[in-house]
Scaffold this motif. Structure first.
Motif, PDB file in Angstrom:
ATOM      1  N   SER A 231       0.805  -1.218   0.000  1.00  0.00           N
ATOM      2  CA  SER A 231       0.000   0.000   0.000  1.00  0.00           C
ATOM      3  C   SER A 231       0.844   1.276   0.000  1.00  0.00           C
ATOM      4  CB  SER A 231      -0.927   0.001   1.221  1.00  0.00           C
ATOM      5  OG  SER A 231      -0.141  -0.079   2.382  1.00  0.00           O
ATOM      6  N   ARG A 232       2.170   1.109   0.264  1.00  0.00           N
ATOM      7  CA  ARG A 232       3.057   2.290   0.283  1.00  0.00           C
ATOM      8  C   ARG A 232       4.424   1.891  -0.248  1.00  0.00           C
ATOM      9  NH1 ARG A 232       1.583   2.497   5.580  1.00  0.00           N
ATOM     10  NH2 ARG A 232       3.683   1.979   6.237  1.00  0.00           N
ATOM     11  N   ASP A 233       5.079   2.813  -0.930  1.00  0.00           N
ATOM     12  CA  ASP A 233       6.376   2.506  -1.522  1.00  0.00           C
ATOM     13  C   ASP A 233       7.409   2.012  -0.506  1.00  0.00           C
ATOM     14  OD1 ASP A 233       6.003   2.806  -4.203  1.00  0.00           O
ATOM     15  OD2 ASP A 233       6.309   4.985  -4.167  1.00  0.00           O
ATOM     16  N   ASN A 234       7.370   2.589   0.708  1.00  0.00           N
ATOM     17  CA  ASN A 234       8.436   2.203   1.644  1.00  0.00           C
ATOM     18  C   ASN A 234       8.304   0.759   2.141  1.00  0.00           C
ATOM     19  OD1 ASN A 234       6.226   2.798   3.154  1.00  0.00           O
ATOM     20  ND2 ASN A 234       7.277   4.103   4.643  1.00  0.00           N
ATOM     21  N   LEU A 235       7.130   0.154   1.941  1.00  0.00           N
ATOM     22  CA  LEU A 235       6.994  -1.255   2.323  1.00  0.00           C
ATOM     23  C   LEU A 235       7.694  -2.175   1.317  1.00  0.00           C
ATOM     24  CD1 LEU A 235       3.255  -1.346   3.461  1.00  0.00           C
ATOM     25  CD2 LEU A 235       5.284  -1.237   4.909  1.00  0.00           C
ATOM     26  N   LYS A 236       7.854  -1.662   0.104  1.00  0.00           N
ATOM     27  CA  LYS A 236       8.560  -2.415  -0.933  1.00  0.00           C
ATOM     28  C   LYS A 236       9.948  -2.817  -0.446  1.00  0.00           C
ATOM     29  CE  LYS A 236       7.244  -1.143  -5.601  1.00  0.00           C
ATOM     30  NZ  LYS A 236       7.516  -0.225  -6.691  1.00  0.00           N
ATOM     31  N   LYS A 237      10.620  -1.828   0.152  1.00  0.00           N
ATOM     32  CA  LYS A 237      11.995  -2.055   0.621  1.00  0.00           C
ATOM     33  C   LYS A 237      12.048  -3.203   1.618  1.00  0.00           C
ATOM     34  CE  LYS A 237      13.918   2.547   0.450  1.00  0.00           C
ATOM     35  NZ  LYS A 237      13.457   3.666   1.279  1.00  0.00           N
ATOM     36  N   ILE A 238      11.061  -3.234   2.525  1.00  0.00           N
ATOM     37  CA  ILE A 238      11.046  -4.285   3.555  1.00  0.00           C
ATOM     38  C   ILE A 238      10.829  -5.654   2.911  1.00  0.00           C
ATOM     39  CG2 ILE A 238       9.920  -5.108   5.665  1.00  0.00           C
ATOM     40  CD1 ILE A 238       9.056  -2.227   6.220  1.00  0.00           C
ATOM     41  N   ILE A 239       9.906  -5.707   1.963  1.00  0.00           N
ATOM     42  CA  ILE A 239       9.603  -6.997   1.307  1.00  0.00           C
ATOM     43  C   ILE A 239      10.809  -7.484   0.496  1.00  0.00           C
ATOM     44  CG2 ILE A 239       8.137  -8.137  -0.428  1.00  0.00           C
ATOM     45  CD1 ILE A 239       6.312  -7.408   1.691  1.00  0.00           C
ATOM     46  N   ILE A 240      11.479  -6.548  -0.151  1.00  0.00           N
ATOM     47  CA  ILE A 240      12.624  -6.950  -0.974  1.00  0.00           C
ATOM     48  C   ILE A 240      13.832  -7.276  -0.098  1.00  0.00           C
ATOM     49  CG2 ILE A 240      14.247  -6.149  -2.760  1.00  0.00           C
ATOM     50  CD1 ILE A 240      11.781  -4.584  -3.953  1.00  0.00           C
ATOM     51  N   GLY A 241      14.033  -6.472   0.945  1.00  0.00           N
ATOM     52  CA  GLY A 241      15.117  -6.735   1.891  1.00  0.00           C
ATOM     53  C   GLY A 241      16.492  -6.370   1.360  1.00  0.00           C
ATOM     54  N   LYS A 242      17.497  -6.532   2.231  1.00  0.00           N
ATOM     55  CA  LYS A 242      18.872  -6.193   1.850  1.00  0.00           C
ATOM     56  C   LYS A 242      19.327  -7.113   0.731  1.00  0.00           C
ATOM     57  CE  LYS A 242      21.067  -4.033   5.779  1.00  0.00           C
ATOM     58  NZ  LYS A 242      21.048  -4.473   7.175  1.00  0.00           N
ATOM     59  N   GLN A 243      19.787  -6.554  -0.333  1.00  0.00           N
ATOM     60  CA  GLN A 243      20.240  -7.301  -1.519  1.00  0.00           C
ATOM     61  C   GLN A 243      19.210  -8.317  -2.003  1.00  0.00           C
ATOM     62  OE1 GLN A 243      23.775  -8.639   0.371  1.00  0.00           O
ATOM     63  NE2 GLN A 243      25.047  -7.067  -0.578  1.00  0.00           N
ATOM     64  N   GLY A 244      17.948  -7.985  -1.767  1.00  0.00           N
ATOM     65  CA  GLY A 244      16.870  -8.868  -2.251  1.00  0.00           C
ATOM     66  C   GLY A 244      16.683 -10.129  -1.444  1.00  0.00           C
ATOM     67  N   ASN A 245      17.331 -10.173  -0.258  1.00  0.00           N
ATOM     68  CA  ASN A 245      17.319 -11.424   0.513  1.00  0.00           C
ATOM     69  C   ASN A 245      15.946 -11.824   1.028  1.00  0.00           C
ATOM     70  OD1 ASN A 245      19.867 -12.322   0.215  1.00  0.00           O
ATOM     71  ND2 ASN A 245      20.697 -11.099   1.910  1.00  0.00           N
ATOM     72  N   MET A 246      15.162 -10.840   1.465  1.00  0.00           N
ATOM     73  CA  MET A 246      13.845 -11.177   2.002  1.00  0.00           C
ATOM     74  C   MET A 246      12.964 -11.773   0.906  1.00  0.00           C
ATOM     75  SD  MET A 246      11.692 -11.443   4.378  1.00  0.00           S
ATOM     76  CE  MET A 246      11.807 -10.461   5.858  1.00  0.00           C
ATOM     77  N   LEU A 247      12.974 -11.134  -0.249  1.00  0.00           N
ATOM     78  CA  LEU A 247      12.153 -11.630  -1.361  1.00  0.00           C
ATOM     79  C   LEU A 247      12.594 -13.039  -1.771  1.00  0.00           C
ATOM     80  CD1 LEU A 247       9.773 -10.578  -3.015  1.00  0.00           C
ATOM     81  CD2 LEU A 247      11.381  -9.871  -4.773  1.00  0.00           C
TER      82      LEU A 247
END
Ligand SMILES: Nc1nc2c(ncn2[C@@H]2O[C@H](COP(=O)(O)OP(=O)(O)OP(=O)(O)O)[C@@H](O)[C@H]2O)c(=O)[nH]1
Ligand SMILES: [Mg+2]
Length: 293
Positions: A231-247
């Protein structure tokens, strides 16, 4: 053949989805420790020798904070129509909350019998269980009361035997072997969402949804793409994570479950997309399948 419909209702996080999974002995509804996991009513079918029970898992009922919340409550209450018995599922260890009382007020207006399912008894002592039963008994005239642990699969057989006594139909609703009404595509989206709920915290789970955008099945492999909508751009960062690790972790955990579900090797691609404030926009709620109400 004796048969009937049974709804599981209650506050969020009381273990309704864990219970329906225990009843059908499979993973048909996603589970997490985040309140507000279930967003669609899901049927789980128990096939007995000479009877069939269709259990209906529903979204936990709570004070709505937005349009999606209102739609979820409405769908849970709608599930009370035309059924044989209501299973009011509570977290025995959590104690009675305002939310329980509010739901019971609604159930008082129903003519359908209500069974109290006292879940999570693995967390309580015998005295604690008796205390909880007495407390709930003083609030409502339950047709029956049954303590269970959905997590430990404790007393599930007795719950089924008890529910059976309330069945009023004689129609075979589902063919042998069919245990749910949802299709694999729905479950694929849900499995991705389940991993996000279990791997992230705080505001993330409530603000995401998942949509299957492509499904390409070949003889021994399925290529699948799922959008994760935030729902917000800044949540994208959390889902993707550092170097894409979370995703990556979300993807590999979901892929394992999807492979089990469809019995094939899976290539899973996940994309993260922002739709600002989607929980409050009818257009998107409809597109996302919350349009039945
Ligand atoms: N200890 C214990 N935990 C349980 C039991 N049943 C469910 N849980 C846990 O309770 C949490 C919520 O379970 P869910 O099945 O997702 O609860 P729900 O009622 O479907 O929640 P909503 O979909 O949000 O309404 C999860 O962490 C489960 O593992 C139980 O019998 N004992
Ligand atoms: Mg649930």
């Amino acid at each position: 053949m004796k048969s009937g419909f049974v709804s599981l209702v209650g506050r969020p996080n009381t273990g309704k989805s864990t219970l329906i999974n225990a009843i059908v002995d499979d993973h048909i509804a996603i589970v997490s420790n985040v309140a507000g996991t279930t967003r669609n009513t899901i049927q789980g079918v128990y096939h007995g020798d000479d009877f069939q029970i269709v259990f209906v898992d529903t979204p936990g009922i709570s004070k709505p904070v937005d349009k999606l919340g209102k739609k979820l409550n409405a769908s849970s209450y709608e599930s009370l129509e035309d059924i044989d018995v209501i299973l009011f599922v509570v977290d025995a260890a959590a104690g009675i909350g305002k939310g329980d009382k509010q739901i019971l007020e609604v159930l008082k207006k129903e003519s359908t019998p209500v069974i109290l399912v006292l879940n999570k008894i693995d967390k309580l002592t015998k005295e604690g269980i008796i205390k909880a039963i007495n407390a709930y008994n003083s609030l409502f005239e339950f047709a029956d009361i049954i303590p269970v642990s959905a997590l430990k699969k404790d007393n599930i057989d007795r719950l089924i035997e008890l529910t059976k006594t309330y069945l009023r139909d004689d129609i075979k609703y589902y063919e042998d072997g069919v245990i749910t009404n949802t299709d694999p595509r729905f479950m694929i989206q849900e499995l991705v969402r389940e991993k996000i709920l279990n791997l992230t915290n705080e505001e993330v789970p409530h603000n995401i949804t998942t949509v299957l955008t492509s499904y390409n099945e070949k003889s021994n492999v399925a290529e699948i793409a799922v959008d994760i909508i935030v729902s917000r751009d800044n949540l994208k960062k959390i889902i993707i994570g550092k170097q894409g690790n979370m995703l990556k972790t979300i993807g590999s955990e979901a892929r394992k479950d999807i492979e089990k579900l469809i019995g094939k090797k899976v290539f899973l691609e996940l994309y993260v997309r922002t739709i600002k404030n989607w929980r409050n926009k009818d257009k998107y709620l409809n597109e996302l399948g919350f349009d039945e109400l």
